[in-house]
Design an enzyme around this catalytic site. Structure first.
Site, PDB file in Angstrom:
ATOM      1  N   GLU A 242     -19.400  42.434 -16.068  1.00 41.92           N
ATOM      2  CA  GLU A 242     -17.949  42.531 -16.205  1.00 41.92           C
ATOM      3  C   GLU A 242     -17.377  43.906 -15.842  1.00 41.92           C
ATOM      4  O   GLU A 242     -16.859  44.620 -16.709  1.00 41.92           O
ATOM      5  CB  GLU A 242     -17.527  42.076 -17.612  1.00 41.92           C
ATOM      6  CG  GLU A 242     -17.937  40.620 -17.813  1.00 41.92           C
ATOM      7  CD  GLU A 242     -17.419  39.959 -19.097  1.00 41.92           C
ATOM      8  OE1 GLU A 242     -16.813  40.634 -19.940  1.00 41.92           O
ATOM      9  OE2 GLU A 242     -17.615  38.720 -19.227  1.00 41.92           O
TER      10      GLU A 242
ATOM     11  N   GLU B 194     -22.626  33.541 -17.163  1.00 41.29           N
ATOM     12  CA  GLU B 194     -22.343  33.669 -18.596  1.00 41.29           C
ATOM     13  C   GLU B 194     -21.225  32.729 -19.027  1.00 41.29           C
ATOM     14  O   GLU B 194     -20.210  32.589 -18.336  1.00 41.29           O
ATOM     15  CB  GLU B 194     -21.943  35.104 -18.957  1.00 41.29           C
ATOM     16  CG  GLU B 194     -21.891  35.331 -20.475  1.00 41.29           C
ATOM     17  CD  GLU B 194     -21.381  36.718 -20.869  1.00 41.29           C
ATOM     18  OE1 GLU B 194     -21.923  37.714 -20.366  1.00 41.29           O
ATOM     19  OE2 GLU B 194     -20.439  36.781 -21.678  1.00 41.29           O
TER      20      GLU B 194
END
Ligand SMILES: *[C@@H]1O[C@H](CO)[C@@H](O)[C@H](O)[C@H]1NC(C)=O
Ligand SMILES: *[C@@H]1O[C@H](CO)[C@@H](O)[C@H](O)[C@H]1NC(C)=O
Ligand SMILES: *[C@@H]1O[C@H](CO)[C@@H](O)[C@H](O)[C@H]1NC(C)=O
Ligand SMILES: *[C@@H]1O[C@H](CO)[C@@H](O)[C@H](O)[C@H]1NC(C)=O
Ligand SMILES: *[C@@H]1O[C@H](CO)[C@@H](O)[C@H](O)[C@H]1NC(C)=O
Ligand SMILES: *[C@@H]1O[C@H](CO)[C@@H](O)[C@H](O)[C@H]1NC(C)=O
Length: 521
Positions: free
Chosen positions: A259, A364
């Site tokens: 991220e 994810e």
């Protein structure tokens, strides 16, 4: 001779193995916590399982049903019909329409997952690992491994917290790796019928490499791609791969970092490292790509993004339109948070159509992350539907695999040092030495157990408009798998038609997930 002897001893081992290892089917021990459906309770000696998948002969189909009403991979079998049942809806398999090939499904061995698994007795630990990784389990073949700490850790650390150690002389794996994650990964690998595809993601670089001097908050690498910090950060990846290789754990892929958009948020509450797509492009081209190529791991894949798919196609365009970066990259890793904000056809579809030579991979996802629906909900069927809906949508938009987040959490949805508690398909109750398999566990299973590596998505056409969601695959052995999710309230029966074999009359009960499989020769 040596071979047949070992076959005999293997057969003897299987015959004398404990009951829980047998391939027979065990029913779910259901517990209702009042969240819409049930969980299945498992202990050291008992856990529900459908055993190894065995397809019926040509002319028969098998079915597996999970539902809000309480079915959990309930097996069925029936004859393929010559004629249609006359149902209004027909789903036709179109085998000559071929799409992407499956890589695999799995979850993440976070510090929290490892702690939770190891908090159980050794027998229950084995039972839990078997549920995911053994051939009696649900066929997980992908494990994402955080490089050093993330929010699902109990402390903040990297593998080299010695300031200004640009030579990485003090690089060392953490006790979390050596005593927890690595032994569990080795046990998972030992019970898996196939080599596990390990995927590494880093949350933050050491504080001394970063503009903000901290693992959390808004910050990125000091300097510019090609500079000292960027080169050292690439070498850190190589050192990680070298250390894990000492334990016989080799990685299929690394991502460019978890991220990267989080590292641009002021006061971001946990470990993050900011990259813009331009910085990521240049870091891969100048540092990570060349470092990996020159290392002992030149075949390790590099996946870009490792962030929410709504950042596509922009992020991929910036990185992949550069030939210097693009030549080192194999795929694009996506997370599922905020998926509903941008249609999959725009994010995933467009990316695939511009860059068909790079695969898309789900890295994810978890339930219970949203502020309005937080933490563990034992028995939530709604969350099982969220998983299945997203997996089918991803698969129908060229994604080759889907990785859940923590393999196991405790009843509070942790541990997590910043209290970012979420849900997991497996929830452990250490006090009673048991674990619960959530409805989301079965959502994963409907795909992971049946879609082996190399299975290829094929076309399915519906004879009329329907609210059913589905995706079809031809497996490497030629058998067909069709997965159907019913979240709707319309009442209809349907036929599946495979021109190769005939008609399969079917019903998807209210709020259900159905996997159908049949041989074609
Ligand atoms: C495990 O669960 C099974 C099924 O509920 C039960 O019969 C058995 O007694 C349990 N074993 C232990 C060690 O608690
Ligand atoms: C299939 O349909 C045809 C034509 O409607 C009919 O003649 C035949 O008997 C049917 N076969 C079976 C096995 O029902
Ligand atoms: C770094 O490594 C050196 C040499 O191995 C050692 O003497 C030193 O104590 C280490 N420093 C830290 C902070 O671990
Ligand atoms: C790695 O595997 C090799 C061969 O399979 C074995 O000899 C060796 O002991 C293993 N090493 C470790 C650290 O597990
Ligand atoms: C970030 O944290 C600092 C120090 O705690 C605080 O003063 C500041 O207001 C915070 N900024 C934002 C945008 O929350
Ligand atoms: C889907 O579920 C609804 C209830 O939510 C049910 O009425 C319907 O029969 C199911 N659809 C199919 C195709 O079976």
């Amino acid at each position: 001779m040596a071979l047949s002897l070992s076959a005999v001893s293997l057969a003897l081992f299987i015959l004398t193995a404990p009951v829980s290892l047998s391939t027979g089917s065990n029913k779910c021990v259901a517990r209702n916590f009042g969240h819409g459906s049930v969980v299945c309770e498992c202990n050291s000696t008992y856990c529900d399982s459908i055993g190894k998948e065995a397809l019926p002969p040509l002319g028969q189909y098998s079915s597996y049903l999970s539902s809000m009403a309480g079915s959990r991979l309930e097996p069925g079998q029936g004859p393929v019909q010559v004629n249609s049942s006359g149902a209004g809806l027909r789903l036709t398999i179109v085998p000559y329409q071929k799409y992407q090939k499956i890589r695999g499904f799995g979850g993440a061995m976070t510090d929290a997952a490892a702690m939770n698994i190891l908090s159980l007795s050794p027998g229950t630990q084995d039972q839990l690992l078997r549920q995911y990784f053994s051939s009696e389990g649900i066929g997980y073949s992908v494990v994402r491994v955080p490089m050093a700490s993330c929010d699902f850790s109990t402390r903040l650390y990297t593998y080299d917290d010695t300031a200004a150690d640009y030579a990485l002389d003090n690089f060392t794996l953490a006790p979390e790796d050596i005593n927890m994650k690595i032994p569990l990964l080795q046990r998972a690998q030992a019970m898996s019928p196939q080599p596990l595809s390990l995927l590494a993601s880093a949350w933050s670089a050491p504080a001394w490499m970063k503009t903000n001097g901290a693992l959390i908050g808004k910050g990125s690498l000091k300097g510019q791609p090609g500079g000292k910090e960027h080169k050292t950060w690439a070498q850190y990846y190589i050192r990680f791969l070298e250390e894990y290789a000492k334990y016989n754990l080799t990685f299929w892929a690394v991502t460019t970092g978890n991220e990267p958009s989080a590292g641009h948020i002021t006061n971001y509450s946990f470990q993050a490292l900011g990259f813009t797509p331009e910085e990521q492009r240049d870091w891969v081209a100048l540092d990570l790509g060349p470092a990996l190529q020159a290392s002992s791991f030149p075949h390790t894949h590099i996946l870009l993004l490792d962030d929410n798919r709504l950042l596509l196609p922009h992020w991929a365009k910036v990185v992949l339109s550069d030939v210097h970066a693009g030549r080192y990259i194999h795929g694009v890793a996506v997370h599922w948070y905020m998926d509903s904000f941008v249609p999959a056809e725009i994010s995933l579809g467009t990316t695939h159509h511009i860059y068909p030579e790079y695969y898309l991979f789900g890295a994810e996802a978890c339930a219970g992350w949203s502020p309005i629906d937080r933490g563990v909900k034992l028995g939530s069927w709604d969350r099982a539907e969220q998983y299945a809906h997203d997996i089918i949508e991803d698969l129908n938009h060229y994604v080759v695999g889907w990785t859940d987040w923590n393999l196991a959490l405790d009843q509070t949805g942790g541990p997590n040092w910043v209290k970012n508690f979420v849900d997991s398909p497996v929830i452990v109750d250490t006090k009673h030495d048991i674990f619960y398999k959530q409805p989301t566990f079965y959502s994963m299973a409907h795909f992971s157990k049946f879609l082996w590596e190399g299975s290829q998505r094929v076309g399915v056409s519906a004879s009329q408009k329907t609210d059913l969601e589905f995706s079809a695959f031809v497996r490497p052995d030629g058998s067909v798998v069709l997965i159907i999710l019913n979240r709707s309230s319309s009442v209809i029966q349907f036929d599946v038609w495979d021109p190769m074999v005939g008609y399969i009359p079917s019903t998807a009960p209210p709020h259900s997930l159905l996997t159908l499989a049949w041989n074609t020769h």
